[in-house]
Design an enzyme around this catalytic site. Sequence first.
Site, PDB file in Angstrom:
ATOM      1  N   GLY A  87     -42.698  17.779  20.513  1.00 50.47           N
ATOM      2  CA  GLY A  87     -42.199  16.624  21.262  1.00 50.47           C
ATOM      3  C   GLY A  87     -43.257  16.045  22.168  1.00 50.47           C
ATOM      4  O   GLY A  87     -43.810  16.749  23.026  1.00 50.47           O
ATOM      5  N   GLY A 108     -42.848  13.582  24.379  1.00 52.84           N
ATOM      6  CA  GLY A 108     -42.254  12.813  25.466  1.00 52.84           C
ATOM      7  C   GLY A 108     -42.859  13.206  26.802  1.00 52.84           C
ATOM      8  O   GLY A 108     -43.947  13.791  26.879  1.00 52.84           O
ATOM      9  N   PHE A 109     -42.155  12.912  27.886  1.00 59.20           N
ATOM     10  CA  PHE A 109     -42.686  13.172  29.225  1.00 59.20           C
ATOM     11  C   PHE A 109     -42.975  14.657  29.443  1.00 59.20           C
ATOM     12  O   PHE A 109     -44.038  15.021  29.941  1.00 59.20           O
ATOM     13  CB  PHE A 109     -41.705  12.670  30.284  1.00 59.20           C
ATOM     14  CG  PHE A 109     -41.634  11.175  30.378  1.00 59.20           C
ATOM     15  CD1 PHE A 109     -42.638  10.446  30.985  1.00 59.20           C
ATOM     16  CD2 PHE A 109     -40.556  10.491  29.848  1.00 59.20           C
ATOM     17  CE1 PHE A 109     -42.579   9.068  31.064  1.00 59.20           C
ATOM     18  CE2 PHE A 109     -40.481   9.113  29.919  1.00 59.20           C
ATOM     19  CZ  PHE A 109     -41.493   8.397  30.527  1.00 59.20           C
ATOM     20  N   GLY A 110     -42.020  15.525  29.088  1.00 60.27           N
ATOM     21  CA  GLY A 110     -42.209  16.945  29.331  1.00 60.27           C
ATOM     22  C   GLY A 110     -43.295  17.551  28.468  1.00 60.27           C
ATOM     23  O   GLY A 110     -44.157  18.291  28.955  1.00 60.27           O
ATOM     24  N   VAL A 116     -39.941  18.672  12.751  1.00 57.03           N
ATOM     25  CA  VAL A 116     -39.606  20.090  12.772  1.00 57.03           C
ATOM     26  C   VAL A 116     -38.157  20.267  12.336  1.00 57.03           C
ATOM     27  O   VAL A 116     -37.264  19.533  12.772  1.00 57.03           O
ATOM     28  CB  VAL A 116     -39.819  20.672  14.184  1.00 57.03           C
ATOM     29  CG1 VAL A 116     -39.273  22.094  14.279  1.00 57.03           C
ATOM     30  CG2 VAL A 116     -41.303  20.647  14.538  1.00 57.03           C
ATOM     31  N   GLU A 157     -28.325  -1.827  33.399  1.00 54.04           N
ATOM     32  CA  GLU A 157     -29.568  -2.573  33.239  1.00 54.04           C
ATOM     33  C   GLU A 157     -29.524  -3.492  32.022  1.00 54.04           C
ATOM     34  O   GLU A 157     -29.984  -4.647  32.082  1.00 54.04           O
ATOM     35  CB  GLU A 157     -30.734  -1.582  33.148  1.00 54.04           C
ATOM     36  CG  GLU A 157     -31.002  -0.901  34.482  1.00 54.04           C
ATOM     37  CD  GLU A 157     -31.965   0.271  34.396  1.00 54.04           C
ATOM     38  OE1 GLU A 157     -32.456   0.695  35.463  1.00 54.04           O
ATOM     39  OE2 GLU A 157     -32.220   0.759  33.287  1.00 54.04           O
ATOM     40  N   ASP A 205     -34.543  16.723  27.936  1.00 53.19           N
ATOM     41  CA  ASP A 205     -33.187  16.481  27.441  1.00 53.19           C
ATOM     42  C   ASP A 205     -32.719  17.570  26.480  1.00 53.19           C
ATOM     43  O   ASP A 205     -31.545  17.591  26.106  1.00 53.19           O
ATOM     44  CB  ASP A 205     -33.120  15.133  26.726  1.00 53.19           C
ATOM     45  CG  ASP A 205     -33.203  13.962  27.693  1.00 53.19           C
ATOM     46  OD1 ASP A 205     -32.816  14.140  28.864  1.00 53.19           O
ATOM     47  OD2 ASP A 205     -33.649  12.875  27.280  1.00 53.19           O
ATOM     48  N   ALA A 259     -37.141  11.239  33.497  1.00 55.43           N
ATOM     49  CA  ALA A 259     -38.570  11.450  33.284  1.00 55.43           C
ATOM     50  C   ALA A 259     -39.229  12.316  34.361  1.00 55.43           C
ATOM     51  O   ALA A 259     -39.986  13.241  34.027  1.00 55.43           O
ATOM     52  CB  ALA A 259     -39.279  10.096  33.170  1.00 55.43           C
TER      53      ALA A 259
END
Length: 435
Positions: free
Chosen positions: A18, A20-22, A86, A178, A307, A323
Amino acid sequence: MSKIQTTPRAKHRLVVVGGGFGGLETVYSLRNVDLDITIIDQRNHHLFQPLLYQVATSTLATSEIAWPIRHLVRKYKNVKTLLGTVEGVDTTARTVLTTDGEVIPYDTLVLATGARHAYFGHDDWEPYAPGLKTLEDATMIRRRILTAFEKAEREPDPAKREEYLTLVIIGGGPTGVEIAGTIADLARDTLKGDFRMIDPATTRVVLIEGGPRVLAAFSEDLSAYAKSALERLGVTVHLGSPVTECHADGVEFGGRSLRAKTIIWAAGVQASPAAKWLGAPSDRAGRVVVNADLTAPDHPEIFVIGDTATVANGGKGTVPGIAPAAKQQGQHIATTIKARLDGDETPRPFVYRHAGDLATIGKRAAVTDFGWIKLKGYLAWWLWGLAHIYFLIGVRNRLAVALSWLWISVSGVRSARLITQRDIAEEITAEASAN
């Protein structure tokens, strides 16, 4: 706790699933450590998800909120990037399995595989009410929104035209609020004067929230302000009425029906199948229930974050899936791995530091809650904008996004309202002929 297995013949192998942010924060924090790092993602880009809705609503271009992962880690010689999906983890052999048959060994594994939208057992709603988690989702929703106006322009039947000019957002969290505010701005400001047969300002934007208020994570006064701000933009807000049906002609909620051709889902998420890969306990959303140090139960060599995980927050519920939390988790994992490589196996509980909550409502209002200070209105909007620009990657992107927002604020014009699928003209013509 079992110790990290290392041998003189090879460096310690870290696999991060992954980008993403992490996941990216984990890699970034270990860039100077003597490790062999492999990062695997099914897409070739890192996505700044907090601004994804702005792509869906024609505010920003895709390239302004997404960057190739290979480019971001190009200077880190110990990092290898793989484009792949994966499909499982063999915890006994300590290998990651991909859909194309590749088997990737690891000594330490980080699962940061994110989440997708969830329909609470009604997956058949997805074709009618798409969610927003990927660039593909965003461009498809943008297509539906803009195509609705094009179809309304060609529709001679007033009742059917009204259906095209009715857009429904399901879910009153930050994403739903939003999106609703931005669509209202798009219809009333950006598209003004672009059409001859319809007036986009008559567009009906409806936000449906099953709970008692929008932005439930915020204080009650900020939640009430957000609802009032939406209504000033012309958004109709329905509270306490869960949606019971989505179909091609609209939605049903609170014992009533609403005909609409465009529906957007912003009501819930479902984690990736990481819990099934590990045979680990999970919560109702499918997130792995991790230990205090972010490791999977019975597997100290596997970390699960973002997440994909549900993390206890010291008596304050669970760590939010945002995030900043994912980035903090990535930093925590890096610190733990460094300590383990030095022979320190002491478990380190993760401590989350909440910086605050932010949400924007249209192009000139927002709410921010930092606990010690709460802001709303134009000042909060500026603070929201500065915070998001700060976390963007690269000076060029920060400038591009800042200039886009400034131009939209002054002129109302959005430069990214493009319908890119080739079959749009044929679809509109065929539908007009059928009528």
